[in-house]
Structures are given as C-alpha cells and as structure tokens.
Design a protein around this motif. Structure first.
Motif, PDB file in Angstrom:
ATOM      1  N   MET A   1       0.848  -1.147   0.000  1.00 15.49           N
ATOM      2  CA  MET A   1       0.000   0.000   0.000  1.00 15.49           C
ATOM      3  C   MET A   1       0.908   1.228   0.000  1.00 15.49           C
ATOM      4  O   MET A   1       1.841   1.318   0.775  1.00 15.49           O
ATOM      5  N   ALA A   4      -1.034   7.554  -2.330  1.00 14.37           N
ATOM      6  CA  ALA A   4      -1.258   8.025  -3.699  1.00 14.37           C
ATOM      7  C   ALA A   4      -1.394   9.542  -3.757  1.00 14.37           C
ATOM      8  O   ALA A   4      -0.912  10.175  -4.692  1.00 14.37           O
ATOM      9  N   THR A   5      -2.060  10.112  -2.767  1.00 13.01           N
ATOM     10  CA  THR A   5      -2.231  11.557  -2.702  1.00 13.01           C
ATOM     11  C   THR A   5      -2.036  12.010  -1.265  1.00 13.01           C
ATOM     12  O   THR A   5      -2.277  11.251  -0.336  1.00 13.01           O
ATOM     13  N   ILE A  14      -9.223   6.731  -0.420  1.00 11.35           N
ATOM     14  CA  ILE A  14      -8.856   7.265  -1.737  1.00 11.35           C
ATOM     15  C   ILE A  14      -7.438   7.819  -1.776  1.00 11.35           C
ATOM     16  O   ILE A  14      -6.896   8.028  -2.852  1.00 11.35           O
ATOM     17  N   ASN A  15      -6.828   8.035  -0.601  1.00 15.77           N
ATOM     18  CA  ASN A  15      -5.458   8.549  -0.554  1.00 15.77           C
ATOM     19  C   ASN A  15      -4.414   7.453  -0.734  1.00 15.77           C
ATOM     20  O   ASN A  15      -3.224   7.750  -0.844  1.00 15.77           O
ATOM     21  N   PHE A  16      -4.832   6.199  -0.778  1.00 15.28           N
ATOM     22  CA  PHE A  16      -3.897   5.079  -0.864  1.00 15.28           C
ATOM     23  C   PHE A  16      -4.156   4.230  -2.099  1.00 15.28           C
ATOM     24  O   PHE A  16      -5.267   4.171  -2.605  1.00 15.28           O
ATOM     25  N   THR A  17      -3.105   3.579  -2.578  1.00 25.39           N
ATOM     26  CA  THR A  17      -3.209   2.660  -3.701  1.00 25.39           C
ATOM     27  C   THR A  17      -2.527   1.357  -3.304  1.00 25.39           C
ATOM     28  O   THR A  17      -1.450   1.374  -2.723  1.00 25.39           O
ATOM     29  N   LEU A  18      -3.162   0.241  -3.614  1.00 27.60           N
ATOM     30  CA  LEU A  18      -2.584  -1.069  -3.343  1.00 27.60           C
ATOM     31  C   LEU A  18      -1.834  -1.516  -4.588  1.00 27.60           C
ATOM     32  O   LEU A  18      -2.397  -1.571  -5.679  1.00 27.60           O
ATOM     33  N   ILE A  19      -0.552  -1.791  -4.434  1.00 27.52           N
ATOM     34  CA  ILE A  19       0.272  -2.236  -5.552  1.00 27.52           C
ATOM     35  C   ILE A  19       0.750  -3.645  -5.259  1.00 27.52           C
ATOM     36  O   ILE A  19       1.341  -3.901  -4.210  1.00 27.52           O
TER      37      ILE A  19
END
Length: 50
Positions: A1, A4-5, A14-19
């Motif tokens: 994780m 992201a913003t 919405i502030n995080f992205t799972l990669i």
C-alpha cells in the motif's frame, strides 16, 4: 500500500493505492521479510490538519 495523494485532514481510502508485485528471491547477504499486518497509528493531529 502506498500513499497516492497527500491527505488533507484525516487520511481516507482514496489517498492510498494497493500495488501488487512479485516477491523477489532472497540473495546472499540480504533478508526477505513477509509482513502479515499493517498498522497506521495516529500521529500529531496538528500535522494532519485536524
């Protein structure tokens, strides 16, 4: 994780992205650590804009 913003106030989903990525092979002189839990603790509310 990853972040992201930059959150304004309290971080939201919405502030995080799972990669997802393949796990690299362990090589000599290195260690490979597998995390089972992730904890995000509250910091200084003044830094979070609260």
């Amino acid at each position: 994780m990853v972040l992201a913003t930059c959150p304004i106030g309290i971080p939201r989903v919405i502030n995080f992205t799972l990669i997802e990525a393949p796990v690299p092979e362990r090589t000599d002189g290195n260690v490979l650590i597998e995390n089972h839990f992730l904890s995000v603790e509250p910091g200084d509310p003044r830094l979070a804009g609260a």
